[in-house]
Write an enzyme that holds these catalytic residues in place. Structure first.
Site, PDB file in Angstrom:
ATOM      1  N   HIS A  41       0.805  -1.222   0.000  1.00 26.09           N
ATOM      2  CA  HIS A  41       0.000   0.000   0.000  1.00 26.09           C
ATOM      3  C   HIS A  41       0.843   1.279   0.000  1.00 26.09           C
ATOM      4  O   HIS A  41       0.293   2.374  -0.013  1.00 26.09           O
ATOM      5  CB  HIS A  41      -0.935   0.006   1.221  1.00 26.09           C
ATOM      6  CG  HIS A  41      -2.021  -1.014   1.143  1.00 26.09           C
ATOM      7  ND1 HIS A  41      -1.869  -2.307   1.591  1.00 26.09           N
ATOM      8  CD2 HIS A  41      -3.286  -0.939   0.657  1.00 26.09           C
ATOM      9  CE1 HIS A  41      -2.995  -2.980   1.386  1.00 26.09           C
ATOM     10  NE2 HIS A  41      -3.867  -2.174   0.836  1.00 26.09           N
ATOM     11  N   HIS A  48      -2.820  -5.588  -6.121  1.00 33.78           N
ATOM     12  CA  HIS A  48      -2.974  -6.800  -5.327  1.00 33.78           C
ATOM     13  C   HIS A  48      -4.437  -7.209  -5.241  1.00 33.78           C
ATOM     14  O   HIS A  48      -5.332  -6.423  -5.505  1.00 33.78           O
ATOM     15  CB  HIS A  48      -2.386  -6.610  -3.918  1.00 33.78           C
ATOM     16  CG  HIS A  48      -2.996  -5.477  -3.158  1.00 33.78           C
ATOM     17  ND1 HIS A  48      -2.555  -4.174  -3.265  1.00 33.78           N
ATOM     18  CD2 HIS A  48      -4.027  -5.445  -2.273  1.00 33.78           C
ATOM     19  CE1 HIS A  48      -3.288  -3.396  -2.477  1.00 33.78           C
ATOM     20  NE2 HIS A  48      -4.184  -4.148  -1.873  1.00 33.78           N
ATOM     21  N   CYS A  83     -14.359  -5.479   3.975  1.00 33.03           N
ATOM     22  CA  CYS A  83     -13.402  -5.542   2.876  1.00 33.03           C
ATOM     23  C   CYS A  83     -12.060  -5.997   3.423  1.00 33.03           C
ATOM     24  O   CYS A  83     -11.799  -5.890   4.622  1.00 33.03           O
ATOM     25  CB  CYS A  83     -13.284  -4.213   2.145  1.00 33.03           C
ATOM     26  SG  CYS A  83     -12.943  -2.814   3.207  1.00 33.03           S
ATOM     27  N   HIS A  85      -8.272  -8.566   2.263  1.00 35.38           N
ATOM     28  CA  HIS A  85      -7.378  -9.210   1.304  1.00 35.38           C
ATOM     29  C   HIS A  85      -7.291 -10.702   1.603  1.00 35.38           C
ATOM     30  O   HIS A  85      -7.072 -11.078   2.755  1.00 35.38           O
ATOM     31  CB  HIS A  85      -5.975  -8.620   1.417  1.00 35.38           C
ATOM     32  CG  HIS A  85      -5.942  -7.138   1.363  1.00 35.38           C
ATOM     33  ND1 HIS A  85      -6.026  -6.348   2.493  1.00 35.38           N
ATOM     34  CD2 HIS A  85      -5.856  -6.290   0.317  1.00 35.38           C
ATOM     35  CE1 HIS A  85      -5.979  -5.069   2.136  1.00 35.38           C
ATOM     36  NE2 HIS A  85      -5.882  -5.015   0.833  1.00 35.38           N
ATOM     37  N   GLU A 103     -14.791  -9.860  11.647  1.00 36.58           N
ATOM     38  CA  GLU A 103     -15.052  -8.449  11.940  1.00 36.58           C
ATOM     39  C   GLU A 103     -16.420  -8.217  12.568  1.00 36.58           C
ATOM     40  O   GLU A 103     -16.562  -7.399  13.470  1.00 36.58           O
ATOM     41  CB  GLU A 103     -14.934  -7.604  10.666  1.00 36.58           C
ATOM     42  CG  GLU A 103     -13.517  -7.507  10.141  1.00 36.58           C
ATOM     43  CD  GLU A 103     -13.391  -6.545   8.980  1.00 36.58           C
ATOM     44  OE1 GLU A 103     -14.359  -5.800   8.682  1.00 36.58           O
ATOM     45  OE2 GLU A 103     -12.315  -6.529   8.357  1.00 36.58           O
ATOM     46  N   GLU A 130      -4.493   2.474  -2.573  1.00 35.78           N
ATOM     47  CA  GLU A 130      -5.248   1.247  -2.838  1.00 35.78           C
ATOM     48  C   GLU A 130      -5.171   0.951  -4.326  1.00 35.78           C
ATOM     49  O   GLU A 130      -5.890   1.543  -5.127  1.00 35.78           O
ATOM     50  CB  GLU A 130      -6.714   1.399  -2.408  1.00 35.78           C
ATOM     51  CG  GLU A 130      -6.918   1.423  -0.910  1.00 35.78           C
ATOM     52  CD  GLU A 130      -6.692   0.080  -0.243  1.00 35.78           C
ATOM     53  OE1 GLU A 130      -6.326  -0.897  -0.913  1.00 35.78           O
ATOM     54  OE2 GLU A 130      -6.878   0.015   0.975  1.00 35.78           O
ATOM     55  N   GLU A 132      -5.966  -2.004  -6.322  1.00 35.00           N
ATOM     56  CA  GLU A 132      -6.577  -3.296  -6.051  1.00 35.00           C
ATOM     57  C   GLU A 132      -7.318  -3.895  -7.239  1.00 35.00           C
ATOM     58  O   GLU A 132      -7.931  -3.190  -8.035  1.00 35.00           O
ATOM     59  CB  GLU A 132      -7.538  -3.185  -4.857  1.00 35.00           C
ATOM     60  CG  GLU A 132      -6.789  -2.876  -3.579  1.00 35.00           C
ATOM     61  CD  GLU A 132      -7.618  -2.961  -2.326  1.00 35.00           C
ATOM     62  OE1 GLU A 132      -7.045  -3.267  -1.278  1.00 35.00           O
ATOM     63  OE2 GLU A 132      -8.832  -2.719  -2.392  1.00 35.00           O
TER      64      GLU A 132
END
Length: 197
Positions: A41, A48, A83, A85, A103, A130, A132
């Site tokens: 980042h 990614h 959200c 990864h 979460e 970001e 992504e």
């Protein structure tokens, strides 16, 4: 972090957590390597793999979360339900279900793929980027939330009109509108047309 099959390889034998690795991908979403999470980042950012989840209640309202103030990236801002990864080698669907449970303390119902979107969003507040290739998922939440306070500062269920009002006055993540707009066709399929998404 709970030890699950997906996270077990990321915990050392003495109980400390190793650096979190992300999958680097090319423009077609093909894995080309890995990078440490924070390094991926740092400007200009490394493309990614990521995922974004949108869960709705029985009235077609979207579950938003406010990111906890202790998060290193975009703390205190509002964003989509969940959200994150996938770990290298972890399927995006599995990662989305895992992180939603970690979460928010709920397992999504009818979680379905909703396409992918590629974006590059710098975050002026943190200086992070970001970059992504984001896998989108939509589903339902049908049980009470049990948010982890280290991850989630607050939650809210919103209609499209309530989201518009909130978006005008509150700070949202840099990527929120990009991922929501990309997921809208699947959101409309999942929710009743009267929900207005």
């Amino acid at each position: 972090m709970p030890i699950t099959p997906a996270t077990a390889t990321h915990s050392s034998s003495n109980g400390t957590v190793d650096a979190i690795l992300l999958e680097l991908v090319d423009e077609n979403g093909v894995t080309i390597g890995t990078a440490e999470k924070l390094a991926a980042h740092q400007p200009p950012g490394h493309l990614h793999r990521a995922f974004s989840v949108f869960l709705f209640d029985e009235h077609g309202r979207l579950l938003l979360q406010q990111r906890a103030l202790g998060k290193y990236h975009s703390p205190g801002v509002w964003s989509n339900t969940c959200c994150g990864h996938p770990y290298p080698g972890e399927a995006p669907f599995a990662a989305a279900a895992r992180r939603t449970y970690e979460e928010l303390g709920v397992s999504p119902s009818l979680l379905a793929e909703a396409g992918t979107v590629r974006y590059n969003h710098p975050d002026p507040a943190s200086g992070l980027v970001e970059q992504e290739y984001n896998h989108l998922f939509v589903g339902l939440v049908q049980s009470p939330l049990r948010p982890d306070p280290e991850e989630v500062g607050a939650t809210a269920f919103v209609s499209p009109a309530e989201l518009a009002e909130r978006h005008a006055k509150d700070t949202f993540s840099a990527w929120f509108m990009t991922v929501l707009d990309a997921a809208r066709p699947a959101v409309r399929e999942l929710t009743d047309t009267s929900a207005g998404w």
